[in-house]
Design a protein around this motif. Structure first.
Motif, PDB file in Angstrom:
ATOM      1  N   ASP A   1       0.889  -1.206   0.306  1.00  0.00           N
ATOM      2  CA  ASP A   1       0.084   0.076   0.100  1.00  0.00           C
ATOM      3  C   ASP A   1       1.334   0.789   0.049  1.00  0.00           C
TER       4      ASP A   1
ATOM      5  N   GLY B   1       0.601   4.455  -0.693  1.00  0.00           N
ATOM      6  CA  GLY B   1      -0.229   5.231   0.198  1.00  0.00           C
ATOM      7  C   GLY B   1      -0.093   5.183   1.958  1.00  0.00           C
TER       8      GLY B   1
ATOM      9  N   ALA C   1       5.707   8.647  -2.666  1.00  0.00           N
ATOM     10  CA  ALA C   1       4.481   9.366  -2.990  1.00  0.00           C
ATOM     11  C   ALA C   1       4.574   9.727  -4.545  1.00  0.00           C
TER      12      ALA C   1
ATOM     13  N   SER D   1       5.256   8.578  -7.575  1.00  0.00           N
ATOM     14  CA  SER D   1       3.890   7.200  -8.546  1.00  0.00           C
ATOM     15  C   SER D   1       2.573   7.376  -7.890  1.00  0.00           C
ATOM     16  N   TYR D   2       2.237   8.463  -6.740  1.00  0.00           N
ATOM     17  CA  TYR D   2       0.809   8.309  -6.291  1.00  0.00           C
ATOM     18  C   TYR D   2      -0.461   9.066  -7.230  1.00  0.00           C
ATOM     19  N   GLY D   3       0.517  10.010  -7.397  1.00  0.00           N
ATOM     20  CA  GLY D   3      -0.883  10.917  -7.934  1.00  0.00           C
ATOM     21  C   GLY D   3      -1.047  11.651  -7.459  1.00  0.00           C
ATOM     22  N   SER D   4      -0.563  12.436  -6.901  1.00  0.00           N
ATOM     23  CA  SER D   4      -0.791  13.704  -5.594  1.00  0.00           C
ATOM     24  C   SER D   4       0.204  14.605  -5.206  1.00  0.00           C
TER      25      SER D   4
ATOM     26  N   ARG E   1      -6.028  16.045  -6.461  1.00  0.00           N
ATOM     27  CA  ARG E   1      -6.718  15.376  -7.624  1.00  0.00           C
ATOM     28  C   ARG E   1      -7.178  13.898  -7.052  1.00  0.00           C
ATOM     29  N   GLU E   2      -8.185  13.070  -7.835  1.00  0.00           N
ATOM     30  CA  GLU E   2      -8.577  11.723  -7.713  1.00  0.00           C
ATOM     31  C   GLU E   2      -8.284  10.696  -6.357  1.00  0.00           C
ATOM     32  N   ALA E   3      -5.979  10.903  -6.716  1.00  0.00           N
ATOM     33  CA  ALA E   3      -5.561  10.405  -6.131  1.00  0.00           C
ATOM     34  C   ALA E   3      -5.444  10.943  -4.565  1.00  0.00           C
ATOM     35  N   ASP E   4      -5.616  11.578  -4.188  1.00  0.00           N
ATOM     36  CA  ASP E   4      -5.692  13.085  -3.054  1.00  0.00           C
ATOM     37  C   ASP E   4      -6.462  11.774  -1.777  1.00  0.00           C
ATOM     38  N   PRO E   5      -5.316  10.743  -1.239  1.00  0.00           N
ATOM     39  CA  PRO E   5      -6.426  10.225  -0.157  1.00  0.00           C
ATOM     40  C   PRO E   5      -7.266  10.811   1.391  1.00  0.00           C
TER      41      PRO E   5
END
Length: 318
Positions: A69, A71, A106, A108-111, A151-155
């Motif tokens: 995981d 994130g 992070a 590669s996480y897109g946030s 972004r949609e990737a924001d946790p």
């Protein structure tokens, strides 16, 4: 609340050790266990138990790697960076925040928002080392990343990192660099941008305003007294060792301006109020951290969401 988190974490580990499940479910359970470790770690950090917090954050890091995981892994590194900086270990704070830790995961996480937070964590480490140039670079990069927007990737746990938080973290870095004028202005901006959200953070940053006005080269005792007075309103509700420590620091700083009547009076009140809040805190450590003085359950705004900790329900939903 800290005890509740510990109990939930113990239960999760029992399931992992004794239960039988598919590989997919097992990874999901490890991920939830890691988030629980972060929640318990943050509660330990906020109640003045840094050693417990560090152990729990490292447990979260291990769980994240088992769960694959990224994130959660980045979040754990970010928490370790925050704790290291608060404990006076700036190089460790920088390492956990930058390429070898949070930012590396992070990327590669897109946030961009998540990366912005970790840049600010890095800036805090550089500031504690007294490296103004490195601090400025990290702060500038953090603001540029934040400007990319959500972004949609924001946790979900990143909810607390709204516009007031970058301003507040920059102000803390400026304070460590002894740039007290900029730190005071930044802390004021952070309080305004926080609005009615996140009572604990507003209280901490208002205390920062008081401190910076009191210690800057040309102290503004009236501004310091005004900010310290605003902090008084938070102490009955916000129970935090960090806030109590800030309050003691503000009280000590105001003592330097005893020639100003309002400052002298408030410094006395600060001491009395802090001692009273300490007694209250000591009286509730057995398990009432999750309730307001009136006995009502604390909301997420008052407690666990203020530093990026999400509820168990949020972690297990979806």
């Amino acid at each position: 609340m800290r005890r509740d988190a510990s109990d939930a974490l113990h239960t999760a580990y029992s399931w992992l050790q004794e239960g039988t499940c598919t590989a997919k479910t097992g990874k999901r359970l490890w991920s939830v266990t890691g988030h629980l470790s972060l929640a318990a770690g943050w509660l330990s950090y906020d109640s003045g138990r840094p050693a417990d917090a560090r152990s729990l954050y490292n447990e979260a890091l291990a769980a994240a790697r088992i769960a694959e995981d990224p994130g959660l892994e980045a979040h754990a590194f970010g928490c370790l960076s925050l704790l290291a900086k608060a404990s006076g270990r700036p190089r460790e704070a920088i390492s956990a925040a930058q390429g070898a830790g949070a930012q590396s995961v992070a990327n590669s996480y897109g946030s961009p928002k998540m990366l912005s937070l970790f840049e600010m964590r890095e800036a805090g480490g550089w500031a504690l080392l007294g490296d103004t140039s490195a601090t400025d670079r990290a702060i500038i990069h953090a603001h540029k990343l934040y400007a990319h927007g959500p972004r949609e990737a924001d946790p979900d746990w990143l909810e607390f990192y709204h516009p007031g938080e970058p301003a507040a973290l920059e102000a803390l870095a400026r304070a460590d660099l002894a740039q007290h004028e900029r730190a005071a202005a930044g802390a004021e901006q952070a309080v305004l941008l926080h609005g009615d959200q996140f009572a604990r953070n507003r209280a901490l940053y208002t205390a920062d305003v008081a401190m910076q006005h009191a210690v800057k080269e040309r102290p503004e005792s009236e501004a310091a007294v005004d900010a310290a007075g605003r902090v008084l309103a938070y102490l009955p509700e916000v129970r935090s060792d960090r806030l109590l420590q800030q309050w003691h620091n503000v009280s000590s700083a105001l003592q330097r301006h005893a020639s100003v009547p309002a400052s002298s009076d408030l410094a006395y009140v600060c001491g009395v109020q802090a001692r009273g809040a300490q007694v209250i805190r000591d009286g509730v450590q057995g398990g009432d951290h999750g309730r307001t003085p009136g006995g009502k359950p604390r909301t997420g705004d008052q407690a666990d969401r203020e530093q990026g900790v999400v509820s168990v329900e949020a972690m297990t939903s979806g």
